[in-house]
Design a protein around this motif. Structure first.
Motif, PDB file in Angstrom:
ATOM      1  N   LYS A  82       0.830  -1.210   0.000  1.00 37.80           N
ATOM      2  CA  LYS A  82       0.000   0.000   0.000  1.00 37.80           C
ATOM      3  C   LYS A  82       0.863   1.258   0.000  1.00 37.80           C
ATOM      4  N   ASP A  83       1.895   1.271   0.829  1.00 35.97           N
ATOM      5  CA  ASP A  83       2.779   2.438   0.906  1.00 35.97           C
ATOM      6  C   ASP A  83       3.580   2.629  -0.381  1.00 35.97           C
ATOM      7  N   ILE A  84       4.026   1.536  -0.974  1.00 35.73           N
ATOM      8  CA  ILE A  84       4.807   1.629  -2.214  1.00 35.73           C
ATOM      9  C   ILE A  84       3.988   2.242  -3.338  1.00 35.73           C
ATOM     10  N   HIS A  85       2.733   1.820  -3.446  1.00 38.51           N
ATOM     11  CA  HIS A  85       1.923   2.325  -4.551  1.00 38.51           C
ATOM     12  C   HIS A  85       1.334   3.707  -4.285  1.00 38.51           C
ATOM     13  N   LYS A  86       1.474   4.189  -3.061  1.00 34.82           N
ATOM     14  CA  LYS A  86       1.194   5.606  -2.817  1.00 34.82           C
ATOM     15  C   LYS A  86       2.301   6.467  -3.420  1.00 34.82           C
ATOM     16  N   LEU A  87       3.533   5.963  -3.341  1.00 35.66           N
ATOM     17  CA  LEU A  87       4.670   6.698  -3.895  1.00 35.66           C
ATOM     18  C   LEU A  87       4.797   6.519  -5.402  1.00 35.66           C
ATOM     19  N   PHE A  88       4.475   5.325  -5.903  1.00 35.34           N
ATOM     20  CA  PHE A  88       4.605   5.031  -7.331  1.00 35.34           C
ATOM     21  C   PHE A  88       3.279   4.464  -7.844  1.00 35.34           C
ATOM     22  N   PRO A  89       2.255   5.305  -7.989  1.00 33.27           N
ATOM     23  CA  PRO A  89       0.930   4.778  -8.344  1.00 33.27           C
ATOM     24  C   PRO A  89       0.834   4.238  -9.773  1.00 33.27           C
ATOM     25  N   THR A  90       1.591   4.828 -10.708  1.00 39.73           N
ATOM     26  CA  THR A  90       1.457   4.426 -12.111  1.00 39.73           C
ATOM     27  C   THR A  90       2.785   4.001 -12.738  1.00 39.73           C
ATOM     28  N   PHE A  91       3.861   4.059 -12.008  1.00 42.22           N
ATOM     29  CA  PHE A  91       5.171   3.756 -12.583  1.00 42.22           C
ATOM     30  C   PHE A  91       5.304   2.262 -12.848  1.00 42.22           C
ATOM     31  N   ARG A  92       5.681   1.918 -14.070  1.00 46.36           N
ATOM     32  CA  ARG A  92       5.924   0.530 -14.447  1.00 46.36           C
ATOM     33  C   ARG A  92       7.148   0.480 -15.356  1.00 46.36           C
ATOM     34  N   THR A  93       7.935  -0.574 -15.233  1.00 45.61           N
ATOM     35  CA  THR A  93       9.153  -0.702 -16.034  1.00 45.61           C
ATOM     36  C   THR A  93       9.537  -2.170 -16.163  1.00 45.61           C
ATOM     37  N   LEU A 145       5.275 -25.052  -2.967  1.00 46.21           N
ATOM     38  CA  LEU A 145       4.694 -25.453  -1.692  1.00 46.21           C
ATOM     39  C   LEU A 145       3.863 -24.335  -1.058  1.00 46.21           C
ATOM     40  N   THR A 146       4.330 -23.112  -1.129  1.00 40.20           N
ATOM     41  CA  THR A 146       3.629 -22.010  -0.455  1.00 40.20           C
ATOM     42  C   THR A 146       2.416 -21.513  -1.236  1.00 40.20           C
ATOM     43  N   LYS A 147       2.524 -21.431  -2.554  1.00 44.21           N
ATOM     44  CA  LYS A 147       1.408 -21.005  -3.425  1.00 44.21           C
ATOM     45  C   LYS A 147       0.799 -19.680  -2.961  1.00 44.21           C
ATOM     46  N   ILE A 148       1.655 -18.667  -2.886  1.00 46.78           N
ATOM     47  CA  ILE A 148       1.203 -17.324  -2.537  1.00 46.78           C
ATOM     48  C   ILE A 148       0.862 -16.566  -3.814  1.00 46.78           C
ATOM     49  N   ARG A 149      -0.301 -15.916  -3.821  1.00 42.03           N
ATOM     50  CA  ARG A 149      -0.730 -15.172  -5.007  1.00 42.03           C
ATOM     51  C   ARG A 149       0.060 -13.883  -5.150  1.00 42.03           C
ATOM     52  N   ARG A 150       0.442 -13.566  -6.385  1.00 37.33           N
ATOM     53  CA  ARG A 150       1.160 -12.327  -6.662  1.00 37.33           C
ATOM     54  C   ARG A 150       0.243 -11.115  -6.470  1.00 37.33           C
ATOM     55  N   PRO A 151       0.837  -9.944  -6.237  1.00 33.48           N
ATOM     56  CA  PRO A 151       0.009  -8.737  -6.091  1.00 33.48           C
ATOM     57  C   PRO A 151      -0.837  -8.416  -7.317  1.00 33.48           C
ATOM     58  N   ASP A 152      -0.348  -8.774  -8.516  1.00 35.39           N
ATOM     59  CA  ASP A 152      -1.133  -8.509  -9.731  1.00 35.39           C
ATOM     60  C   ASP A 152      -2.049  -9.670 -10.090  1.00 35.39           C
ATOM     61  N   MET A 201       8.577  -4.976  -6.484  1.00 30.27           N
ATOM     62  CA  MET A 201       7.421  -4.544  -5.693  1.00 30.27           C
ATOM     63  C   MET A 201       6.680  -3.402  -6.385  1.00 30.27           C
ATOM     64  N   ILE A 202       7.413  -2.472  -6.983  1.00 29.81           N
ATOM     65  CA  ILE A 202       6.775  -1.362  -7.694  1.00 29.81           C
ATOM     66  C   ILE A 202       5.949  -1.879  -8.864  1.00 29.81           C
ATOM     67  N   ASN A 203       6.434  -2.912  -9.543  1.00 28.59           N
ATOM     68  CA  ASN A 203       5.722  -3.488 -10.687  1.00 28.59           C
ATOM     69  C   ASN A 203       4.608  -4.442 -10.285  1.00 28.59           C
ATOM     70  N   SER A 204       4.326  -4.545  -8.990  1.00 30.10           N
ATOM     71  CA  SER A 204       3.259  -5.416  -8.466  1.00 30.10           C
ATOM     72  C   SER A 204       3.478  -6.881  -8.812  1.00 30.10           C
ATOM     73  N   LYS A 205       4.736  -7.272  -8.935  1.00 29.67           N
ATOM     74  CA  LYS A 205       5.059  -8.668  -9.201  1.00 29.67           C
ATOM     75  C   LYS A 205       5.350  -9.445  -7.926  1.00 29.67           C
ATOM     76  N   HIS A 206       5.711  -8.709  -6.872  1.00 29.80           N
ATOM     77  CA  HIS A 206       6.060  -9.388  -5.628  1.00 29.80           C
ATOM     78  C   HIS A 206       5.709  -8.537  -4.420  1.00 29.80           C
ATOM     79  N   TRP A 207       5.491  -9.238  -3.302  1.00 27.81           N
ATOM     80  CA  TRP A 207       5.273  -8.599  -2.022  1.00 27.81           C
ATOM     81  C   TRP A 207       6.614  -8.351  -1.338  1.00 27.81           C
ATOM     82  N   GLN A 208       6.552  -7.569  -0.261  1.00 27.90           N
ATOM     83  CA  GLN A 208       7.749  -7.338   0.546  1.00 27.90           C
ATOM     84  C   GLN A 208       8.351  -8.662   1.042  1.00 27.90           C
ATOM     85  N   SER A 209       7.495  -9.560   1.508  1.00 28.52           N
ATOM     86  CA  SER A 209       7.977 -10.846   2.016  1.00 28.52           C
ATOM     87  C   SER A 209       8.730 -11.628   0.945  1.00 28.52           C
TER      88      SER A 209
END
Length: 262
Positions: A82-93, A145-152, A201-209
């Motif tokens: 949430k904090d990351i996308h407040k700083l970079f709401p539309t930036f993608r690369t 094993l963990t099967k955690i969903r990506r942010p996107d 994280m900025i590209n919504s591909k991964h979480w902080q963890s």
């Protein structure tokens, strides 16, 4: 009178000569270390072993990453996202897809510049190959094993970040090979790896963890690659160190003789 003068001249000199008394032998500790028997070498404590020193930082990173998955932990992955996308709401690369190999490019560039590395090129290549196999297999197993969903929401293979693991693996190898020459080589490589983690994280591909644990997996894989390597390859071949060529004469025919030593 002459005898008295002679005695007066030599008496001070004779008085200065005193017999030497040998020092008393110290027998107090004579049985503590018998002659010819070396003292046993004290073993280092377990927490100072190479394995512990190689795994302590990766273990901390992986543990922290595992404890802040989703909404867990003091500063959860949801809060960080949430904090990351407040700083970079539309930036993608797509720069993160390129930077993962940048530490290896740094490694090659420094070697080509003539900077002496800790290991020769063949052994560096073998360590890289071994470390890559460890990293790829371990991250794939944990992802499955963990099967955690990506942010996107693209898939369920978020934890840990493979891009981050790759970048930190390469950075660890750069640091290990050139830290005796300059710490700046490693600092530069780790700065690139940290940039990859941030961009994931900025590209919504991964979480902080994901990226924190990914850094741990990458560093751990490199350390294990070095710990299990014994430098059995890449030794320089034997070459002649001295060579002599001289004319010979055998059975009436001229010729040339050559001798060399390894």
């Amino acid at each position: 009178m002459g005898a008295a003068l002679w005695l007066a001249t030599f008496t001070p000199t004779l008085a200065q000569v005193t017999p030497t008394v040998p020092a008393a032998t110290d027998t107090t500790h004579k049985f503590e270390n018998p002659s010819g028997i070396s003292s046993p070498v004290a073993r280092a404590p377990w927490y100072k072993s190479k394995l512990v020193r190689a795994t302590i930082v990766p273990a901390v990173l992986i543990t922290y990453g595992a404890t802040c998955i989703n909404g867990n932990g003091f500063y959860s992955s949801y809060q960080a996202n949430k904090d990351i996308h407040k700083l970079f709401p539309t930036f993608r690369t797509h720069l993160d897809d390129v930077l993962i190999i940048a530490p290896y490019l740094e490694l090659g560039g420094v070697l080509l510049a003539g900077v002496e590395s800790k290991n020769d090129k063949i052994n560096i290549g073998l360590v890289v190959l071994k470390s890559e196999l460890i990293m790829l297999s371990s991250t794939f197993i944990v992802k499955s094993l963990t099967k955690i969903r990506r942010p996107d929401n693209s898939d369920m293979l978020s934890f840990p970040s493979g891009h981050t693991a790759q970048a930190f693996l390469a950075a660890s190898i750069v640091h290990n090979e050139f830290r005796d020459k300059s710490q700046w080589y490693g600092i530069g490589a780790y700065a690139i790896a940290t940039s990859v983690a941030g961009l994931r994280m900025i590209n919504s591909k991964h979480w902080q963890s994901d990226v924190v644990a990914g850094a741990g997996f990458g560093i751990l894989s490199a350390h294990l690659g070095y710990l299990t390597h014994r430098n059995r390859w890449g030794r320089k071949p034997l070459m002649p160190t001295g060579m002599n060529i001289m004319p010979t004469w055998q059975q009436g025919a001229p010729g040339l003789g050559m001798t060399w030593k390894l």
